[in-house]
Scaffold this motif. Structure first.
Motif, PDB file in Angstrom:
ATOM      1  N   GLU A  78     -48.604  37.746  35.755  1.00 54.37           N
ATOM      2  CA  GLU A  78     -49.363  37.305  34.591  1.00 54.37           C
ATOM      3  C   GLU A  78     -50.740  37.956  34.554  1.00 54.37           C
ATOM      4  O   GLU A  78     -51.211  38.381  33.485  1.00 54.37           O
ATOM      5  CB  GLU A  78     -49.504  35.781  34.605  1.00 54.37           C
ATOM      6  N   ALA A  79     -51.406  38.038  35.685  1.00 54.37           N
ATOM      7  CA  ALA A  79     -52.727  38.659  35.715  1.00 54.37           C
ATOM      8  C   ALA A  79     -52.650  40.127  35.314  1.00 54.37           C
ATOM      9  O   ALA A  79     -53.525  40.636  34.598  1.00 54.37           O
ATOM     10  CB  ALA A  79     -53.334  38.521  37.111  1.00 54.37           C
ATOM     11  N   ASP A  80     -51.618  40.809  35.767  1.00 52.02           N
ATOM     12  CA  ASP A  80     -51.428  42.209  35.411  1.00 52.02           C
ATOM     13  C   ASP A  80     -51.220  42.359  33.905  1.00 52.02           C
ATOM     14  O   ASP A  80     -51.809  43.235  33.266  1.00 52.02           O
ATOM     15  CB  ASP A  80     -50.234  42.759  36.187  1.00 52.02           C
ATOM     16  N   LEU A  81     -50.396  41.499  33.327  1.00 48.38           N
ATOM     17  CA  LEU A  81     -50.140  41.549  31.886  1.00 48.38           C
ATOM     18  C   LEU A  81     -51.391  41.231  31.077  1.00 48.38           C
ATOM     19  O   LEU A  81     -51.598  41.785  29.989  1.00 48.38           O
ATOM     20  CB  LEU A  81     -49.033  40.563  31.519  1.00 48.38           C
ATOM     21  N   ARG A  82     -52.223  40.342  31.599  1.00 46.46           N
ATOM     22  CA  ARG A  82     -53.408  39.895  30.874  1.00 46.46           C
ATOM     23  C   ARG A  82     -54.653  40.738  31.176  1.00 46.46           C
ATOM     24  O   ARG A  82     -55.697  40.540  30.544  1.00 46.46           O
ATOM     25  CB  ARG A  82     -53.704  38.436  31.244  1.00 46.46           C
ATOM     26  N   GLY A  83     -54.569  41.635  32.148  1.00 46.68           N
ATOM     27  CA  GLY A  83     -55.724  42.435  32.517  1.00 46.68           C
ATOM     28  C   GLY A  83     -56.835  41.617  33.150  1.00 46.68           C
ATOM     29  O   GLY A  83     -58.023  41.842  32.886  1.00 46.68           O
ATOM     30  N   THR A  84     -56.476  40.679  34.000  1.00 47.02           N
ATOM     31  CA  THR A  84     -57.463  39.819  34.635  1.00 47.02           C
ATOM     32  C   THR A  84     -57.211  39.728  36.130  1.00 47.02           C
ATOM     33  O   THR A  84     -56.333  40.419  36.666  1.00 47.02           O
ATOM     34  CB  THR A  84     -57.435  38.412  33.992  1.00 47.02           C
ATOM     35  N   ALA A  85     -57.966  38.889  36.819  1.00 50.99           N
ATOM     36  CA  ALA A  85     -57.893  38.775  38.273  1.00 50.99           C
ATOM     37  C   ALA A  85     -57.063  37.571  38.687  1.00 50.99           C
ATOM     38  O   ALA A  85     -56.770  36.682  37.880  1.00 50.99           O
ATOM     39  CB  ALA A  85     -59.299  38.648  38.851  1.00 50.99           C
ATOM     40  N   VAL A  86     -56.704  37.551  39.965  1.00 40.61           N
ATOM     41  CA  VAL A  86     -56.034  36.408  40.584  1.00 40.61           C
ATOM     42  C   VAL A  86     -57.002  35.751  41.549  1.00 40.61           C
ATOM     43  O   VAL A  86     -57.647  36.430  42.349  1.00 40.61           O
ATOM     44  CB  VAL A  86     -54.759  36.839  41.334  1.00 40.61           C
ATOM     45  N   VAL A  87     -57.098  34.433  41.460  1.00 39.17           N
ATOM     46  CA  VAL A  87     -57.819  33.651  42.461  1.00 39.17           C
ATOM     47  C   VAL A  87     -56.773  32.852  43.219  1.00 39.17           C
ATOM     48  O   VAL A  87     -56.133  31.951  42.666  1.00 39.17           O
ATOM     49  CB  VAL A  87     -58.858  32.708  41.824  1.00 39.17           C
ATOM     50  N   ALA A  88     -56.563  33.193  44.477  1.00 31.43           N
ATOM     51  CA  ALA A  88     -55.564  32.525  45.306  1.00 31.43           C
ATOM     52  C   ALA A  88     -56.256  31.431  46.104  1.00 31.43           C
ATOM     53  O   ALA A  88     -57.138  31.710  46.927  1.00 31.43           O
ATOM     54  CB  ALA A  88     -54.896  33.529  46.247  1.00 31.43           C
ATOM     55  N   VAL A  89     -55.853  30.186  45.851  1.00 27.53           N
ATOM     56  CA  VAL A  89     -56.519  29.033  46.444  1.00 27.53           C
ATOM     57  C   VAL A  89     -55.604  28.372  47.469  1.00 27.53           C
ATOM     58  O   VAL A  89     -54.487  27.958  47.145  1.00 27.53           O
ATOM     59  CB  VAL A  89     -56.915  28.009  45.369  1.00 27.53           C
ATOM     60  N   HIS A  90     -56.088  28.295  48.698  1.00 26.07           N
ATOM     61  CA  HIS A  90     -55.378  27.591  49.766  1.00 26.07           C
ATOM     62  C   HIS A  90     -56.244  26.450  50.253  1.00 26.07           C
ATOM     63  O   HIS A  90     -57.426  26.640  50.561  1.00 26.07           O
ATOM     64  CB  HIS A  90     -55.056  28.532  50.922  1.00 26.07           C
ATOM     65  N   VAL A  91     -55.665  25.253  50.312  1.00 26.12           N
ATOM     66  CA  VAL A  91     -56.405  24.073  50.748  1.00 26.12           C
ATOM     67  C   VAL A  91     -55.799  23.580  52.052  1.00 26.12           C
ATOM     68  O   VAL A  91     -54.587  23.388  52.155  1.00 26.12           O
ATOM     69  CB  VAL A  91     -56.373  22.962  49.685  1.00 26.12           C
ATOM     70  N   ALA A  92     -56.645  23.375  53.057  1.00 27.56           N
ATOM     71  CA  ALA A  92     -56.199  22.909  54.371  1.00 27.56           C
ATOM     72  C   ALA A  92     -57.063  21.725  54.803  1.00 27.56           C
ATOM     73  O   ALA A  92     -58.170  21.516  54.296  1.00 27.56           O
ATOM     74  CB  ALA A  92     -56.296  24.027  55.404  1.00 27.56           C
ATOM     75  N   ASP A  93     -56.535  20.940  55.739  1.00 31.67           N
ATOM     76  CA  ASP A  93     -57.280  19.784  56.227  1.00 31.67           C
ATOM     77  C   ASP A  93     -58.561  20.196  56.939  1.00 31.67           C
ATOM     78  O   ASP A  93     -59.626  19.598  56.739  1.00 31.67           O
ATOM     79  CB  ASP A  93     -56.405  18.960  57.179  1.00 31.67           C
ATOM     80  N   ASP A  94     -58.466  21.205  57.760  1.00 31.48           N
ATOM     81  CA  ASP A  94     -59.629  21.660  58.524  1.00 31.48           C
ATOM     82  C   ASP A  94     -59.633  23.184  58.545  1.00 31.48           C
ATOM     83  O   ASP A  94     -59.314  23.811  59.560  1.00 31.48           O
ATOM     84  CB  ASP A  94     -59.582  21.099  59.944  1.00 31.48           C
ATOM     85  N   PRO A  95     -59.979  23.815  57.407  1.00 32.86           N
ATOM     86  CA  PRO A  95     -59.852  25.272  57.314  1.00 32.86           C
ATOM     87  C   PRO A  95     -60.869  25.997  58.188  1.00 32.86           C
ATOM     88  O   PRO A  95     -61.954  25.484  58.476  1.00 32.86           O
ATOM     89  CB  PRO A  95     -60.115  25.537  55.827  1.00 32.86           C
ATOM     90  N   GLY A  96     -60.487  27.176  58.594  1.00 37.93           N
ATOM     91  CA  GLY A  96     -61.368  27.984  59.423  1.00 37.93           C
ATOM     92  C   GLY A  96     -60.956  29.438  59.356  1.00 37.93           C
ATOM     93  O   GLY A  96     -60.166  29.837  58.484  1.00 37.93           O
TER      94      GLY A  96
END
Length: 268
Positions: free
Chosen positions: A155-173
């Motif tokens: 979809e981002a490629d078709l729309r000419g925009t960026a991807v924001v990949a969001v990962h949520v963890a209990d205790d990220p590091g």
């Protein structure tokens, strides 16, 4: 470039006479043009006379949004959930409005959007909130499913925009950050023209996705698991997004194994 398996089937939009369904029609019409696919408007009901009027109204909305787009209308009598799930097997994607009429008339697409998002055999987009504008495609990264990332990058490629990949963890590091960067490296290679931002947060996944969705034009999530039980229930994150997202939400599914087709659950 696209790595999502090419599908020549139409973009299918469920129509029920509501303003929300007309928003879905407009979103689906633009997506059809973007993907160079026909648009199919489907109404499933027990009162065909109303359905004909609603389909004419929907076709007019599609024509006003994207003049010259090939539009097909289909009127079916039956259970909206069963028919739409069956239709999704022959669709590039299924687009629905979030709120139905709420008047006791069938089908009430808003009341079954979550079930369809869980059971459909093609990506499901629920049109809600801000339907146009600039902004990235936000992808919820959870588990080992790659379907959400594949759809988001496409979809981002078709729309000419960026991807924001969001990962949520209990205790990220640093470990989570490195794992996400490594996971995204393959997609960056497949889509060199798409900028990518990797985000690792703590807290509830729905809260993080809603936060980044405030500036997005689309949020993409996946279903949980593979095989015969995949998609039987949407997780709490997907349900929260379908209720509260400020922009359309796409639910992407892992393709079923060749010898194990995705089932239609008996309660549908």
């Amino acid at each position: 470039m696209t790595t999502v398996p090419p599908r020549e089937e139409p973009v299918v939009v469920g129509v029920d006479g509501s303003d929300s369904a007309l928003d879905a029609v407009r979103w689906g019409a633009t997506e059809s043009v973007r993907r160079r696919l026909p648009l199919r408007l489907l109404h499933v009901c027990s009162v065909p006379s109303l359905g004909r009027d609603w389909l004419r109204e929907a076709a007019a909305a599609a024509a006003a949004t994207e003049p010259g787009l090939a539009v097909e209308t289909s009127l079916q009598v039956g259970d909206p959930r069963r028919n739409l799930v069956a239709e999704s097997a022959h669709a590039s994607m299924l687009v629905l409005g979030w709120r139905g009429l709420g008047s006791g008339l069938q089908p009430l697409l808003g009341s079954v959007a979550q079930q369809l998002a869980a059971h459909a055999r093609a990506p499901v987009v629920v049109a809600r909130g801000r339907l146009s504008g600039e902004g990235p495609v936000v992808a919820g990264v959870a588990g080992l499913s790659e379907a959400a990332l594949a759809f988001a990058f496409d979809e981002a490629d078709l729309r000419g925009t960026a991807v924001v990949a969001v990962h949520v963890a209990d205790d990220p590091g640093p470990t989570e950050e490195r794992a996400l960067a490594l996971r995204l490296r393959e997609w960056e290679g497949k889509f060199p023209g798409v900028d990518v931002e990797a985000v690792v947060l703590s807290g509830k996944p729905s809260a993080g996705l809603l936060e980044y969705g405030a500036a997005a034009q689309l949020i993409v999530v996946g279903t949980r698991g593979r095989g015969a039980l995949a998609g039987l229930l949407l997780g709490s994150t997907s349900q929260a997004l379908l209720r509260h997202s400020p922009c359309p939400v796409a639910v992407a599914h892992e393709p079923p194994a060749p010898d194990r087709p995705t089932p239609v659950c008996p309660e549908l």
